[in-house]
Enzyme design. Structure first.
Site, PDB file in Angstrom:
ATOM      1  N   LYS A  66       1.035 -11.558   0.725  1.00 38.75           N
ATOM      2  CA  LYS A  66       1.451 -11.132  -0.188  1.00 38.75           C
ATOM      3  C   LYS A  66       2.942 -10.676   0.176  1.00 38.75           C
ATOM      4  CE  LYS A  66       1.015  -6.633  -1.816  1.00 38.75           C
ATOM      5  NZ  LYS A  66       0.537  -5.221  -2.209  1.00 38.75           N
ATOM      6  N   SER A 103       3.374 -10.531  -6.211  1.00 35.10           N
ATOM      7  CA  SER A 103       3.052  -9.163  -7.100  1.00 35.10           C
ATOM      8  C   SER A 103       4.620  -9.221  -7.519  1.00 35.10           C
ATOM      9  CB  SER A 103       1.863  -8.330  -6.274  1.00 35.10           C
ATOM     10  OG  SER A 103       1.780  -7.531  -7.376  1.00 35.10           O
ATOM     11  N   THR A 144     -22.569  -2.170  -7.993  1.00 34.88           N
ATOM     12  CA  THR A 144     -22.429  -0.477  -8.534  1.00 34.88           C
ATOM     13  C   THR A 144     -23.182  -0.787 -10.309  1.00 34.88           C
ATOM     14  OG1 THR A 144     -20.657   0.989  -9.972  1.00 34.88           O
ATOM     15  CG2 THR A 144     -20.078  -1.859  -9.861  1.00 34.88           C
ATOM     16  N   THR A 145     -23.411   0.364 -10.700  1.00 33.63           N
ATOM     17  CA  THR A 145     -24.607   0.277 -11.513  1.00 33.63           C
ATOM     18  C   THR A 145     -23.636  -0.504 -12.774  1.00 33.63           C
ATOM     19  OG1 THR A 145     -25.399   1.881 -11.175  1.00 33.63           O
ATOM     20  CG2 THR A 145     -25.656   1.761 -13.264  1.00 33.63           C
ATOM     21  N   THR A 157      -8.806  -4.435 -20.212  1.00 27.83           N
ATOM     22  CA  THR A 157      -9.406  -3.379 -20.328  1.00 27.83           C
ATOM     23  C   THR A 157     -10.551  -3.034 -22.109  1.00 27.83           C
ATOM     24  OG1 THR A 157      -9.064  -0.695 -20.258  1.00 27.83           O
ATOM     25  CG2 THR A 157      -7.904  -1.631 -21.494  1.00 27.83           C
ATOM     26  N   LYS A 160      -9.000   1.544 -24.245  1.00 32.04           N
ATOM     27  CA  LYS A 160      -7.579   1.886 -24.393  1.00 32.04           C
ATOM     28  C   LYS A 160      -7.634   1.080 -25.690  1.00 32.04           C
ATOM     29  CE  LYS A 160      -4.888   1.670 -20.160  1.00 32.04           C
ATOM     30  NZ  LYS A 160      -5.508   3.013 -19.973  1.00 32.04           N
ATOM     31  N   ARG A 199       0.158  18.315 -10.278  1.00 34.21           N
ATOM     32  CA  ARG A 199      -0.584  17.289 -11.396  1.00 34.21           C
ATOM     33  C   ARG A 199      -1.626  18.269 -11.904  1.00 34.21           C
ATOM     34  NH1 ARG A 199      -0.851  11.208 -10.333  1.00 34.21           N
ATOM     35  NH2 ARG A 199       0.763  10.636 -10.819  1.00 34.21           N
TER      36      ARG A 199
HETATM   37  N1  PLP Z   1      -3.934  -2.248 -15.364  1.00 35.15           N
HETATM   38  C1  PLP Z   1      -3.145  -1.169 -15.820  1.00 35.15           C
HETATM   39  C2  PLP Z   1      -1.581  -2.253 -16.109  1.00 35.15           C
HETATM   40  C3  PLP Z   1      -3.094  -0.010 -16.560  1.00 35.15           C
HETATM   41  O1  PLP Z   1      -2.241   0.441 -17.178  1.00 35.15           O
HETATM   42  C4  PLP Z   1      -4.539   0.333 -16.786  1.00 35.15           C
HETATM   43  C5  PLP Z   1      -4.596   2.295 -16.157  1.00 35.15           C
HETATM   44  O2  PLP Z   1      -3.878   2.520 -17.726  1.00 35.15           O
HETATM   45  C6  PLP Z   1      -5.212   0.182 -15.943  1.00 35.15           C
HETATM   46  C7  PLP Z   1      -5.345  -1.615 -15.760  1.00 35.15           C
HETATM   47  C8  PLP Z   1      -7.242   0.118 -15.297  1.00 35.15           C
HETATM   48  O3  PLP Z   1      -7.611   0.510 -16.393  1.00 35.15           O
HETATM   49  P1  PLP Z   1      -8.638   1.068 -17.092  1.00 35.15           P
HETATM   50  O4  PLP Z   1      -7.887   2.281 -17.137  1.00 35.15           O
HETATM   51  O5  PLP Z   1      -9.440   0.531 -17.862  1.00 35.15           O
HETATM   52  O6  PLP Z   1      -8.883   1.819 -14.976  1.00 35.15           O
END
Ligand code: PLP
Length: 407
Positions: free
Chosen positions: A156, A137, A277-278, A245, A248, A21
């Protein structure tokens, strides 16, 4: 050990497979997204159009969000100055959590520095609280859920993707008394397909399992108020923990879970990824709060988003490009080879100023390497024309097959 040689070998392996990458250096310009400026390796600059971002609604440059962030910086300064437990819980964090709990119709919400951390911290803490927990999962779950489910002694089971019959088999095979949690996504980011939420909730009821959904690629974009697919399908009340999140469709940064007060309280109290963590800077929390609140009422933006995605898919299909269409906003065009995908991506960028990065293994299975296009309300007709023309020309030039895969 020859450490340097080991490092060289690791990198050479990626080059050999055509999936090393490289970063593209871009300068985002407020108010102009998806247009941006790229600095080439030789230092020269190029105007580009970003087609692979996850600022799905272009809200990262919205005046409402920017105003909230400016005001919060002026009022509170730069960082939060601490972890949540030691001076890092500000009114901005509390307000954002209340906004998110309301978005999902849950009692509570808990902020993290990203949705990755939210998934990892929440799932890895569950076996501490429910000894003997078995996590079911989906095989295509995001890396953050896989990492979270791996730790702390929980068992799992991997379920074939979206295969509810397989999930049932797995559940039936385990001790009926064992605590169970089913972890899945609402929109899978690489194929853009939807998880079978209702069927999974039915199984969870039948087998007494908790449900955990990742709505990262849906919050802000689906549902009457942007509460995700679980809101759109009126199923949010049947999900125990919703992950989302702020980075996005909400255009800022950070992640969260929304759940019952008790569920959030235990994660807050036990998860190292939350405690040690902060916390997010107050201005980030304030910007995210403004974004979540704004998008609760911005249905027209969600509609525009879906329309742009439909138009793009229709045009690419008409030209015979092999794209996957599950009816979501994500437009994956399958190339099927890492070297071709990288070449196509490089040529689109260099010759047409179109930026879409190659997607390779392990993000997708080998042989399904692709370009993942993310149209948004700010990608208008001119941008779509430019992209379609560039893709068609290069597709022919590279003599790639034109067959439709799905949809
Ligand atoms: N979950 C999924 C399905 C994702 O595609 C991503 C990131 O691309 C995340 C969680 C993590 O999100 P964040 O960018 O907020 O860490």
């Amino acid at each position: 050990m020859d450490y340097i040689a080991q490092l060289d070998t690791a990198i050479a392996r990626l080059h050999d497979e055509g999936r090393y990458r490289t970063f593209i250096d871009i300068e985002r310009r407020n108010g102009h997204f998806p247009h941006a400026v790229r600095t080439r390796p030789d230092g020269s600059q190029q105007n580009i159009t970003v087609w692979c971002g996850n600022d799905y609604l272009g809200i990262g440059q919205h005046p409402v969000v920017l105003k909230a962030m400016h005001e919060a910086v002026d009022a509170a300064g730069a960082g939060s100055g601490g972890t949540r437990n030691s001076s890092g819980t500000t009114i901005s964090h509390k307000r954002l959590e209340a906004e998110l709990a309301d978005l999902h119709g849950k009692e509570s919400a808990l902020l993290f520095t990203s949705a990755y951390i939210a998934n990892d911290a929440t799932l890895s803490t569950r076996p501490k609280l429910f000894p003997g927990l078995i996590i079911y999962s989906d095989e295509l779950n995001h890396a953050s859920m896989i990492e979270g489910a791996r730790r702390n002694g929980g068992a799992k089971r991997i379920c074939r993707h979206n295969d509810v019959a397989h999930l049932r088999e797995l559940l039936e095979a385990d001790d009926p008394k064992a605590p169970k949690l089913i972890a899945f996504e609402s929109v899978y980011s690489m194929d853009g397909d939807f998880g079978p939420i209702e069927e999974i909730c039915d199984l969870a009821d039948e087998f007494g399992a908790l449900t955990y959904i990742d709505e990262v690629h849906a919050v802000g974009m689906y549902g009457p108020r942007g509460g995700g697919v679980s809101e759109r399908d009126r199923l949010a009340h049947r999900i125990d923990i919703i992950n989302g999140t702020l980075a996005k469709a909400f255009g800022v940064m950070g992640g969260y879970i929304a759940a019952s007060e008790k569920m959030c309280d235990t994660v807050r109290s036990y998860a190292p990824g939350f405690i040690f963590t902060t916390s997010l800077p107050p201005a980030v929390a304030a910007g995210a709060e403004a974004s979540v609140a704004y998008l609760k009422t911005a249905s027209e933006l969600r509609e525009q988003h879906q329309t742009r995605a439909k138009i793009l898919k229709l045009r690419l299909k008409r030209m015979g490009l092999p794209l996957i269409d599950h009816g979501s906003h994500i437009v994956p065009v399958i190339v099927g080879n890492p070297v071709h995908t990288k070449k196509l991506s490089d040529m689109l960028l260099d010759d047409y100023g179109i930026y879409v990065q190659p997607i390779n293994f392990p993000a997708v299975p080998r042989g399904t390497e692709r370009l993942r296009l993310t149209p948004s309300p700010v990608h208008g007709s001119a941008e779509i024309d430019q992209l379609v023309n560039g893709l068609i020309t290069l597709w022919a030039q590279c003599e790639l097959n034109r067959t439709e895969l799905a949809g």
